[in-house]
Scaffold this active site. Sequence first.
Site, short mmCIF file in Angstrom:
data_model
loop_
_atom_site.label_atom_id
_atom_site.label_comp_id
_atom_site.label_asym_id
_atom_site.label_seq_id
_atom_site.Cartn_x
_atom_site.Cartn_y
_atom_site.Cartn_z
N ARG A 85 -2.64 -2.18 -3.42
CA ARG A 85 -4.03 -1.53 -3.09
C ARG A 85 -3.74 -0.09 -4.21
O ARG A 85 -3.05 0.59 -4.15
CB ARG A 85 -4.03 -0.93 -1.67
CG ARG A 85 -5.19 0.10 -1.64
CD ARG A 85 -4.99 0.59 -0.37
NE ARG A 85 -6.35 1.41 0.00
CZ ARG A 85 -6.49 2.40 0.37
NH1 ARG A 85 -5.30 3.04 1.31
NH2 ARG A 85 -7.48 3.27 0.61
N HIS A 139 -18.04 1.58 7.73
CA HIS A 139 -16.70 1.42 7.82
C HIS A 139 -16.24 2.93 8.40
O HIS A 139 -16.40 4.06 7.70
CB HIS A 139 -16.01 1.49 6.42
CG HIS A 139 -14.24 1.44 6.64
ND1 HIS A 139 -13.40 0.39 6.30
CD2 HIS A 139 -13.53 2.59 6.89
CE1 HIS A 139 -12.63 0.72 6.49
NE2 HIS A 139 -12.27 2.09 6.73
N LEU A 140 -15.88 2.69 9.83
CA LEU A 140 -15.62 3.85 10.55
C LEU A 140 -14.26 3.87 10.79
O LEU A 140 -13.82 3.58 12.09
CB LEU A 140 -16.60 4.29 11.79
CG LEU A 140 -18.05 3.99 11.21
CD1 LEU A 140 -18.80 4.15 12.60
CD2 LEU A 140 -18.71 4.99 10.56
N ARG A 150 -12.26 15.09 7.52
CA ARG A 150 -13.00 15.54 6.25
C ARG A 150 -14.35 15.65 6.59
O ARG A 150 -14.94 15.10 7.69
CB ARG A 150 -12.83 14.01 5.12
CG ARG A 150 -11.52 14.29 4.33
CD ARG A 150 -11.28 12.80 3.58
NE ARG A 150 -10.62 12.00 4.03
CZ ARG A 150 -10.57 10.66 3.69
NH1 ARG A 150 -11.20 10.15 2.73
NH2 ARG A 150 -9.64 9.83 4.16
N GLU A 154 -8.06 -5.77 5.19
CA GLU A 154 -7.91 -5.43 3.82
C GLU A 154 -7.00 -6.15 3.15
O GLU A 154 -6.89 -6.32 1.89
CB GLU A 154 -7.61 -3.85 3.60
CG GLU A 154 -9.24 -2.95 3.98
CD GLU A 154 -8.95 -1.76 4.14
OE1 GLU A 154 -8.52 -1.13 5.21
OE2 GLU A 154 -9.35 -0.90 3.28
N HIS A 168 -12.95 2.61 -0.08
CA HIS A 168 -13.24 1.54 0.91
C HIS A 168 -13.72 0.18 0.44
O HIS A 168 -14.38 -0.58 1.11
CB HIS A 168 -13.93 1.98 2.01
CG HIS A 168 -13.39 3.01 3.23
ND1 HIS A 168 -14.02 3.91 3.82
CD2 HIS A 168 -12.09 3.43 3.21
CE1 HIS A 168 -13.32 4.66 4.24
NE2 HIS A 168 -12.16 4.37 4.02
N ASN A 184 1.03 -1.26 0.13
CA ASN A 184 -0.05 -0.07 -0.23
C ASN A 184 0.82 1.34 0.04
O ASN A 184 1.50 1.74 1.23
CB ASN A 184 -0.84 -0.06 1.29
CG ASN A 184 -1.72 1.02 1.31
OD1 ASN A 184 -1.91 2.09 0.41
ND2 ASN A 184 -2.88 1.11 2.26
N GLY A 210 -11.33 1.29 12.92
CA GLY A 210 -10.86 1.45 14.12
C GLY A 210 -12.02 2.13 15.01
O GLY A 210 -12.36 1.56 16.26
N VAL A 211 -12.91 2.96 14.82
CA VAL A 211 -14.10 3.42 15.51
C VAL A 211 -15.06 2.62 15.63
O VAL A 211 -15.70 2.15 16.56
CB VAL A 211 -14.38 4.86 14.92
CG1 VAL A 211 -15.43 5.42 15.59
CG2 VAL A 211 -13.39 5.92 15.07
N GLY A 212 -15.29 1.88 14.35
CA GLY A 212 -16.63 1.01 14.46
C GLY A 212 -16.19 -0.27 14.99
O GLY A 212 -17.31 -0.57 15.96
P1 ADP Z 1 -7.52 4.37 9.13
O1 ADP Z 1 -8.72 4.56 8.43
O2 ADP Z 1 -6.32 4.98 8.73
O3 ADP Z 1 -7.17 2.58 8.70
P2 ADP Z 1 -8.35 2.96 11.67
O4 ADP Z 1 -9.30 2.09 11.00
O5 ADP Z 1 -7.08 2.46 12.29
O6 ADP Z 1 -7.88 4.30 10.61
O7 ADP Z 1 -9.02 3.91 12.56
C1 ADP Z 1 -8.73 4.91 13.21
C2 ADP Z 1 -9.47 5.83 14.32
O8 ADP Z 1 -9.80 4.59 15.08
C3 ADP Z 1 -9.05 6.62 15.04
O9 ADP Z 1 -9.86 7.99 15.11
C4 ADP Z 1 -8.82 6.00 16.54
O10 ADP Z 1 -8.90 6.89 17.48
C5 ADP Z 1 -9.85 5.12 16.38
N1 ADP Z 1 -9.92 3.83 17.53
C6 ADP Z 1 -8.63 3.17 17.50
N2 ADP Z 1 -8.96 2.43 18.54
C7 ADP Z 1 -9.97 2.95 19.28
C8 ADP Z 1 -10.52 2.62 20.64
N3 ADP Z 1 -10.14 1.64 21.46
N4 ADP Z 1 -11.82 3.26 20.85
C9 ADP Z 1 -12.26 4.15 20.16
N5 ADP Z 1 -11.56 4.70 18.97
C10 ADP Z 1 -10.61 4.02 18.43
#
Ligand code: ADP
Length: 397
Positions: free
Chosen positions: A90, A207-208, A240, A383, A179, A9, A329-331
């Site tokens: 990618r 996807h968050l 964004r 991914e 995504h 990537n 990450g968030v999801g």
């Molecule tokens: P990318 O889109 O760069 O692959 P990620 O899927 O790793 O990103 O997501 C990054 C986001 O996930 C960041 O905002 C991070 O704070 C959030 N995140 C990661 N771990 C946690 C957690 N344990 N609780 C809440 N948010 C998280």
Amino acid sequence: MSDHVLVINAGSSSLKYSLVDAASGEAAAIGLIERIGESEGHQLHRGPNGETSTALSISSHEDALKAAINAFETQGPSLDDLDIVAVGHRVVHGGSWFADPVLVDDDLIAKVTELVPLAPLHNPANLEGMRVARRLFPDLPQVAVFDTAFHQTLEPEAYTYAVPHEWLKEHGIRRYGFHGTSHAFVSGEAARLLGRDPADVNLIVLHLGNGCSATAVRGGRSVDTSMGMTPLEGLVMGTRSGDLDPAIHGHLSRELGLPLDKIDRLLNYESGLKGLSGENDFRELSKRRAAGDDRAQLAFDVYRHRIKKYVGAYYAVLGTVDAIVFTAGVGQNAAELRAASLEGLERLGIQIDDERNTASSDKARVVSTDDSAVTVLVVPTNEEWQIAREALSVIRP
Ligand code: ADP
């Protein structure tokens, strides 16, 4: 021996790599090289002998890939000991040309180059990654896997913007969606978790991550998605804006005299959670919210409200929904956000189970009640594994 794919990537100043067993998804090694072109770069390599972090100056993507090869030699696993069958790349934008992964050849490189105006930040770096890998691994087949490909199943009614008709043909102005690799992987895993054939399930996938997108998936095919011609449209993201009245561009330009490039930059890098609260990282935002910070609270509220709007919209698009799936990450991690975005949707058959939702786990799991007509799932995305599988599907159709 099992088939391994080297997944690459390439970003504008970074190169991520992962050596993935295409059958199991297990990564024999992963690495990240950052700040390419700057005097103080950095390499991280994690293999069977642990993780190393090295400061080094890397002037080009070619040097970065050489540093990766060197790390495999010195820290393992040895590239000669594993059965590497392909390199998977990618690639962010495949325009309307690519609905599937494609073998990299001169023609493919030319087409991805033609698509640079649609993805000026991403496609040039992806191209450089492909060129360099072809030079350094001349005997391995190289496969391009596009972020846009999964959404090529959108019907014209979903991908067409209501603008002068010739813009589509002459300038490629339409929704492409992004995504896709993650949405494809997560949709397959969700069907497996439900014990159903992917062709029989309707899903809303959220996807968050740093970037955020929602996709309506009918029978394994994307039928609508929130990102548009570029990855700026749709949900609120780390930096964004997501959806915006398009007249705001003209207003900022006329009233404040801002040049268009600056507006673009502000909307891509200084907006979203960061613009609202000063903080783009969701974990940090949560801490600030917990401490009573009003702007962090507003950012959270705008973020979850937008997700809820898309859930409602895609529910209507699909007609029936079997599952809502949270990933990235968030999801995957923010239980409070999952609960807040689906709050009040019980009449739509959506009922989160508090205990399941807040239980800590890194596995794919159900977080809705047994009575919930719509199952709510958390599915970790992968991914790299999806790229490895798709690369294999090209070289062994
Ligand atoms: P990318 O889109 O760069 O692959 P990620 O899927 O790793 O990103 O997501 C990054 C986001 O996930 C960041 O905002 C991070 O704070 C959030 N995140 C990661 N771990 C946690 C957690 N344990 N609780 C809440 N948010 C998280």
